[in-house]
Design a protein around this motif. Structure first.
Motif, short mmCIF file in Angstrom:
data_model
loop_
_atom_site.label_atom_id
_atom_site.label_comp_id
_atom_site.label_asym_id
_atom_site.label_seq_id
_atom_site.Cartn_x
_atom_site.Cartn_y
_atom_site.Cartn_z
N VAL A 21 0.84 -1.19 0.00
CA VAL A 21 0.00 0.00 0.00
C VAL A 21 0.88 1.25 0.00
O VAL A 21 1.97 1.26 0.58
CB VAL A 21 -0.98 0.01 1.20
N LYS A 22 0.39 2.30 -0.65
CA LYS A 22 1.13 3.56 -0.75
C LYS A 22 0.70 4.55 0.32
O LYS A 22 1.39 5.50 0.59
CB LYS A 22 0.94 4.19 -2.13
N GLU A 23 -0.48 4.32 0.89
CA GLU A 23 -1.02 5.20 1.92
C GLU A 23 -1.56 4.33 3.05
O GLU A 23 -1.75 3.13 2.87
CB GLU A 23 -2.17 6.05 1.36
N THR A 24 -1.84 4.93 4.18
CA THR A 24 -2.45 4.20 5.27
C THR A 24 -3.76 3.60 4.79
O THR A 24 -4.55 4.27 4.12
CB THR A 24 -2.72 5.14 6.46
N ALA A 25 -3.97 2.33 5.11
CA ALA A 25 -5.16 1.64 4.61
C ALA A 25 -5.72 0.72 5.69
O ALA A 25 -4.98 0.22 6.54
CB ALA A 25 -4.80 0.83 3.38
N ILE A 26 -7.01 0.51 5.63
CA ILE A 26 -7.66 -0.48 6.48
C ILE A 26 -7.93 -1.68 5.59
O ILE A 26 -8.60 -1.58 4.56
CB ILE A 26 -8.98 0.06 7.08
#
Length: 140
Positions: A21-26
Motif C-alpha cells: 500500500v502507498k497510503e495508510t489503509a484499512i
C-alpha cells in the motif's frame, strides 16, 4: 502490479499474492467461502462477475506491458490482419498507413521493417498496397 482505489475486493481468485500500500489503509480479510455465501445471499453474482471482469482486464493490460512486443512483432501482427481484410480495404489504404493507424511506431520504423521484408521476399507490396504474404519469420 496494479493501482486500486478503495473500496475494493481483491484476491478472490488468487492463491499466492501480497499487497503493498502507498497510503495508510484499512485491510480486512474473510474466508473465500464466506464471501461466496454473502454474494449468494444478497443476489450479487452479476455485480461480482462485473467486478471480476474489471480485475481481469487490469491483469491482462499489465501482462501486455510486461511482455511488450518488439516493433517487428507489432508490424508482423498488423500485416497478418491486413492480408485477412477484404481486398477492397487492402486496395484503399497503404500498408504503412494501415499499420501506423493501429500501432504507435514512427513512419521510419514501419517503412524500414516493410522494406526489409520486401527485400527478403517475405511480402509483396505494389504501389504501397500489400498484395501477398509469402512467409513472415517469427523474429526480425
Amino acid at each position: 502490479m496494479v493501482r486500486l482505489t478503495a473500496p475494493t475486493i481483491l484476491g478472490l481468485a488468487v492463491s499466492d499474492a501480497y499487497l503493498v500500500v502507498k497510503e495508510t489503509a484499512i485491510i480486512g480479510t474473510i474466508p473465500q467461502e464466506e464471501v461466496f455465501h454473502r454474494i449468494e445471499d444478497r443476489g450479487l453474482w452479476e455485480v461480482f462477475a462485473r467486478h471480476m471482469m474489471v480485475q481481469t482486464n487490469k491483469l491482462y493490460l499489465y501482462s501486455g506491458q510486461l511482455s511488450a512486443p518488439t516493433s517487428y512483432e507489432l508490424v508482423r501482427k498488423q500485416l497478418i490482419e491486413l492480408i485477412n481484410e477484404p481486398e477492397s480495404l487492402r486496395n484503399s489504404i497503404s500498408v504503412e498507413r494501415y499499420i501506423r493507424d493501429k500501432v504507435h511506431l514512427s513512419r521510419t520504423c514501419v517503412m524500414k521493417i516493410l522494406s526489409d521484408l520486401k527485400t527478403g521476399g517475405y511480402i509483396v507490396i505494389e504501389v504501397g498496397r500489400l498484395r501477398e504474404i509469402k512467409h513472415l519469420p517469427l523474429k526480425y
